[in-house]
Write an enzyme that holds these catalytic residues in place. Structure first.
Site, PDB file in Angstrom:
ATOM      1  N   TYR A  11       0.940  -1.054   0.007  1.00 39.64           N
ATOM      2  CA  TYR A  11       0.039  -0.088  -0.187  1.00 39.64           C
ATOM      3  C   TYR A  11       0.829   1.136  -0.097  1.00 39.64           C
ATOM      4  O   TYR A  11       1.891   1.192   0.769  1.00 39.64           O
ATOM      5  CB  TYR A  11      -0.914   0.032   1.139  1.00 39.64           C
ATOM      6  CG  TYR A  11      -1.800   1.407   1.354  1.00 39.64           C
ATOM      7  CD1 TYR A  11      -2.829   1.416   0.930  1.00 39.64           C
ATOM      8  CD2 TYR A  11      -0.935   2.262   1.960  1.00 39.64           C
ATOM      9  CE1 TYR A  11      -3.822   2.507   0.949  1.00 39.64           C
ATOM     10  CE2 TYR A  11      -1.953   3.635   2.095  1.00 39.64           C
ATOM     11  CZ  TYR A  11      -3.128   3.743   1.717  1.00 39.64           C
ATOM     12  OH  TYR A  11      -3.798   4.686   1.543  1.00 39.64           O
ATOM     13  N   GLU A  16      -3.114   7.424  -4.171  1.00 42.51           N
ATOM     14  CA  GLU A  16      -3.230   6.224  -3.428  1.00 42.51           C
ATOM     15  C   GLU A  16      -2.876   5.012  -4.443  1.00 42.51           C
ATOM     16  O   GLU A  16      -3.602   4.872  -5.592  1.00 42.51           O
ATOM     17  CB  GLU A  16      -4.540   5.828  -2.981  1.00 42.51           C
ATOM     18  CG  GLU A  16      -4.370   4.624  -2.019  1.00 42.51           C
ATOM     19  CD  GLU A  16      -5.907   4.642  -1.430  1.00 42.51           C
ATOM     20  OE1 GLU A  16      -6.072   4.791  -0.290  1.00 42.51           O
ATOM     21  OE2 GLU A  16      -6.632   3.704  -2.015  1.00 42.51           O
TER      22      GLU A  16
END
Ligand code: GDP
Ligand code: MN
Length: 387
Positions: free
Chosen positions: A109, A197
């Site tokens: 992530y 993101e």
């Protein structure tokens, strides 16, 4: 955690990847498509195994059946036939992204967002990628690593090494990952983004580092100086419910859950979203009726929330200042008398004329709640038992 609520232009994954690629980030070969025919042709051009990804402004598509693999162009066409036009987490799928499938070895992530507490841009990274980062934050908070960035310098090399090392990412890929982090920071700053993101950032079995999923929100206050990104604004409003709310002059954001929410004041409504989440529910929407909301406004808002077929219960949370409780109660009663209300409505009121408002609700089908937390619990419970 990164929030995507108000004042931002949301890009679809395929658009986000377009922008990311223009900054040199490594994205898989892919094409967006809106018909099964286009999907088949795209799959043929891409070649080999492809992944078909529903393009909707909501995460967790994988678990909901919005990410599917296909072995041939014909298979890709069949998958697209099923996916296009279907509803995924409350959103109609109008586009899919067809991409070369990745032999995934590791999933990380990575994001940049604004940290209001430290008034810094902050990088967030975790070796536990691919899953919902909120879940990681709850179950393994130690697995989430943060890097505040000084806007005057950007992330420095030693910081990047430390960031990646601390997160426990693959050390042999540290150079490639560093390059990705730097470029993601570049995109974030250059586009006035509020969130950039990558989840997951993938290391493939053959050692490539690739952006497998992208989420990208731009601050709409900055669009005047981001002319190139203005084209994304319309698509961002393409959600049918949001477009309808826009026509009605309501401040509404579709979130895809089952608990409809109406409140007065952006802060109160956001807080209401939080407590519904904490009570284990999923908010269907953000809807702020503002200050001084009269009966007609409440009616309009309730009607709007009911248009969302995923809504199984509604929570109305009003803090009376300028907004009077009795006005709100009258609006709700008027609305429920004239609308086809198919779900239970929980009402919490405090402040100006709240008691008068609650009195008006006595003996009706509306369910009063003593506190916001109590109201959230009730609404979540009702939504769950209706599902
Ligand atoms: P999300 O569920 O909406 O976040 O969509 P993602 O693009 O992140 O995909 C969800 C999951 O699908 C990933 O975490 C992978 O584990 C899995 N997946 C399997 N094969 C592929 C592939 O070829 N490409 C991508 N992007 N994901 C894949
Ligand atoms: Mn993802």
């Amino acid at each position: 955690m990164p929030a995507r609520i108000l004042g931002c232009v949301k890009l679809y994954e395929y658009q986000a990847k377009e922008v990311f690629a223009s900054y040199g980030l490594p994205v898989p070969k892919g094409e967006a498509a809106s018909t099964p025919q286009q999907v088949e042709e795209a799959a043929r051009r891409i070649g080999g195994r492809v992944v078909i990804k529903a393009q909707v402004h909501v995460g967790g598509r994988g678990k909901a059946g919005g990410i599917k693999l296909a072995d041939s162009p014909e298979h890709a066409r069949d998958v697209a036939q099923q996916m296009l036009g279907s509803t995924l987490k409350g959103f109609v799928v109008k586009y899919v992204l067809v991409e070369q499938a990745l032999p995934i070895d590791k999933e990380y992530y990575l994001s940049f967002t604004l940290d209001r507490d430290s008034q810094n841009i902050i990088g967030i990274c975790s070796a536990m990628g691919g899953v919902d980062i909120e879940e990681v934050a709850a179950s393994h908070p130690d697995k989430i690593v943060r890097m505040p960035v000084d806007i005057a310098f950007g992330p420095l090399d030693f910081q990047l090494r430390e960031f990646i090392g601390r997160a426990g990412l693959d050390g042999s890929k540290s150079r490639e990952i560093s390059a990705v982090v730097k470029k993601l920071y570049d995109v974030y700053v250059s586009t006035d983004a509020s969130l950039a993101e990558i989840n997951p950032l993938v290391v493939t079995a053959d050692g490539r580092v690739i952006v497998a999923d992208a989420k990208f929100d731009i601050d709409d206050n900055a669009l005047f100086r981001q002319k190139k990104l203005e084209v994304y604004k319309d698509a961002s409003e393409e959600d049918e419910l949001e477009a309808e709310a826009h026509r009605r002059g309501l401040t509404y954001v579709h979130l895809g859950g089952s608990v409809g929410i109406i409140g007065n004041g952006a802060g109160l409504v956001m807080n209401t979203l939080d407590i519904v989440n904490q009570a284990g529910g999923k908010p269907a929407n953000f809807l702020d009726i503002g200050g001084g909301a009269r009966a007609e406004v409440v009616r309009n808002a309730l009607d709007m929330v009911l248009l969302d077929k995923e809504v199984k219960a509604i929570l109305i949370n009003i803090f009376g200042g300028i907004t009077r409780g009795d006005e709100v109660a009258r609006g709700v009663l008027e609305a429920t008398a004239t609308l086809d209300v198919r779900v239970p409505i929980v009402v919490r009121m405090a402040g100006t004329e709240a008691e008068a408002g609650l009195k008006l609700l006595e003996g009706t089908k509306l369910l009063p709640a003593a506190t916001a937390v109590d109201g959230a619990r009730k609404a979540v419970e009702l939504a769950r038992s209706a599902a």
